[in-house]
Design a protein around this motif. Sequence first.
Motif, mmCIF file in Angstrom:
data_model
loop_
_atom_site.group_PDB
_atom_site.id
_atom_site.type_symbol
_atom_site.label_atom_id
_atom_site.label_comp_id
_atom_site.label_asym_id
_atom_site.label_seq_id
_atom_site.Cartn_x
_atom_site.Cartn_y
_atom_site.Cartn_z
ATOM 1 N N LEU A 13 33.129 49.084 50.575
ATOM 2 C CA LEU A 13 32.965 49.888 49.370
ATOM 3 C C LEU A 13 34.077 49.597 48.362
ATOM 4 O O LEU A 13 33.815 49.380 47.171
ATOM 5 C CB LEU A 13 32.955 51.376 49.718
ATOM 6 C CG LEU A 13 32.795 52.341 48.563
ATOM 7 C CD1 LEU A 13 31.406 52.190 47.943
ATOM 8 C CD2 LEU A 13 33.024 53.761 49.028
ATOM 9 N N CYS A 14 35.319 49.551 48.824
ATOM 10 C CA CYS A 14 36.440 49.246 47.924
ATOM 11 C C CYS A 14 36.346 47.830 47.373
ATOM 12 O O CYS A 14 36.670 47.592 46.213
ATOM 13 C CB CYS A 14 37.762 49.452 48.648
ATOM 14 S SG CYS A 14 38.136 51.183 48.957
ATOM 15 N N THR A 15 35.895 46.905 48.198
ATOM 16 C CA THR A 15 35.727 45.535 47.724
ATOM 17 C C THR A 15 34.684 45.462 46.623
ATOM 18 O O THR A 15 34.897 44.814 45.587
ATOM 19 C CB THR A 15 35.327 44.613 48.892
ATOM 20 O OG1 THR A 15 36.337 44.677 49.897
ATOM 21 C CG2 THR A 15 35.160 43.183 48.429
ATOM 22 N N ILE A 16 33.576 46.140 46.810
ATOM 23 C CA ILE A 16 32.517 46.145 45.797
ATOM 24 C C ILE A 16 33.007 46.783 44.501
ATOM 25 O O ILE A 16 32.689 46.330 43.405
ATOM 26 C CB ILE A 16 31.264 46.867 46.336
ATOM 27 C CG1 ILE A 16 30.624 46.026 47.438
ATOM 28 C CG2 ILE A 16 30.278 47.167 45.226
ATOM 29 C CD1 ILE A 16 29.507 46.740 48.179
ATOM 30 N N ILE A 17 33.825 47.823 44.618
ATOM 31 C CA ILE A 17 34.339 48.496 43.424
ATOM 32 C C ILE A 17 35.366 47.629 42.703
ATOM 33 O O ILE A 17 35.396 47.572 41.470
ATOM 34 C CB ILE A 17 34.948 49.861 43.807
ATOM 35 C CG1 ILE A 17 33.833 50.827 44.238
ATOM 36 C CG2 ILE A 17 35.739 50.456 42.653
ATOM 37 C CD1 ILE A 17 34.332 52.114 44.832
ATOM 38 N N LEU A 18 36.204 46.898 43.453
ATOM 39 C CA LEU A 18 37.302 46.162 42.841
ATOM 40 C C LEU A 18 36.965 44.744 42.401
ATOM 41 O O LEU A 18 37.676 44.182 41.566
ATOM 42 C CB LEU A 18 38.495 46.123 43.801
ATOM 43 C CG LEU A 18 39.171 47.470 44.034
ATOM 44 C CD1 LEU A 18 40.251 47.341 45.088
ATOM 45 C CD2 LEU A 18 39.738 48.013 42.746
ATOM 46 N N ILE A 19 35.928 44.145 42.935
ATOM 47 C CA ILE A 19 35.566 42.771 42.554
ATOM 48 C C ILE A 19 35.341 42.608 41.050
ATOM 49 O O ILE A 19 35.806 41.628 40.474
ATOM 50 C CB ILE A 19 34.329 42.284 43.354
ATOM 51 C CG1 ILE A 19 34.748 41.948 44.782
ATOM 52 C CG2 ILE A 19 33.671 41.089 42.712
ATOM 53 C CD1 ILE A 19 35.615 40.725 44.918
ATOM 54 N N PRO A 20 34.688 43.538 40.355
ATOM 55 C CA PRO A 20 34.522 43.344 38.906
ATOM 56 C C PRO A 20 35.840 43.270 38.136
ATOM 57 O O PRO A 20 35.884 42.692 37.050
ATOM 58 C CB PRO A 20 33.709 44.564 38.466
ATOM 59 C CG PRO A 20 32.979 44.975 39.686
ATOM 60 C CD PRO A 20 33.900 44.677 40.827
ATOM 61 N N SER A 21 36.924 43.811 38.689
ATOM 62 C CA SER A 21 38.197 43.750 37.974
ATOM 63 C C SER A 21 38.739 42.325 37.893
ATOM 64 O O SER A 21 39.613 42.037 37.069
ATOM 65 C CB SER A 21 39.234 44.661 38.646
ATOM 66 O OG SER A 21 39.596 44.137 39.900
ATOM 67 N N VAL A 22 38.228 41.427 38.719
ATOM 68 C CA VAL A 22 38.647 40.024 38.657
ATOM 69 C C VAL A 22 38.174 39.380 37.366
ATOM 70 O O VAL A 22 38.838 38.502 36.813
ATOM 71 C CB VAL A 22 38.092 39.258 39.879
ATOM 72 C CG1 VAL A 22 38.376 37.776 39.780
ATOM 73 C CG2 VAL A 22 38.661 39.823 41.167
ATOM 74 N N PHE A 23 37.054 39.824 36.848
ATOM 75 C CA PHE A 23 36.453 39.212 35.672
ATOM 76 C C PHE A 23 36.831 39.905 34.368
ATOM 77 O O PHE A 23 36.311 39.562 33.313
ATOM 78 C CB PHE A 23 34.932 39.193 35.832
ATOM 79 C CG PHE A 23 34.500 38.485 37.086
ATOM 80 C CD1 PHE A 23 34.636 37.114 37.201
ATOM 81 C CD2 PHE A 23 33.991 39.191 38.160
ATOM 82 C CE1 PHE A 23 34.255 36.457 38.352
ATOM 83 C CE2 PHE A 23 33.599 38.545 39.318
ATOM 84 C CZ PHE A 23 33.735 37.167 39.412
ATOM 85 N N ILE A 24 37.735 40.867 34.429
ATOM 86 C CA ILE A 24 38.167 41.572 33.221
ATOM 87 C C ILE A 24 39.089 40.656 32.428
ATOM 88 O O ILE A 24 39.945 39.973 32.981
ATOM 89 C CB ILE A 24 38.889 42.875 33.593
ATOM 90 C CG1 ILE A 24 37.888 43.861 34.200
ATOM 91 C CG2 ILE A 24 39.553 43.499 32.384
ATOM 92 C CD1 ILE A 24 38.520 45.151 34.660
ATOM 93 N N GLY A 25 38.936 40.655 31.129
ATOM 94 C CA GLY A 25 39.781 39.831 30.262
ATOM 95 C C GLY A 25 41.226 40.289 30.282
ATOM 96 O O GLY A 25 41.535 41.436 30.620
ATOM 97 N N MET A 26 42.121 39.362 29.946
ATOM 98 C CA MET A 26 43.546 39.655 29.982
ATOM 99 C C MET A 26 43.935 40.791 29.033
ATOM 100 O O MET A 26 44.901 41.500 29.278
ATOM 101 C CB MET A 26 44.337 38.395 29.622
ATOM 102 C CG MET A 26 44.224 37.292 30.639
ATOM 103 S SD MET A 26 44.920 37.738 32.224
ATOM 104 C CE MET A 26 46.641 37.482 31.904
#
Length: 87
Positions: A13-26
Amino acid sequence: VFPSYSEQFFMVLCTIILIPSVFIGMEYLAYLSMAGLTSSSLLLVGILAAGVDQGVANDTILLDLKGLPMTFGLILFSYAGHAVFPQ
């Protein structure tokens, strides 16, 4: 807290929630960092308020020097990636 769910469930669950933060712009990382700082500060205030409200037990160890190296290691590890990201 939730005995009907396994530890693996919360990891996924935490992985699914946090994975989109990898693609956030600087340009948005500063806001994410501020949210983390705010939540950490609120957690500290809550712990201190609970300690003041409920008191401290007589057998409480206030400073455990045995765990100090691990504490510094975890803190320094969390800041080690900041040199990798450009400003």
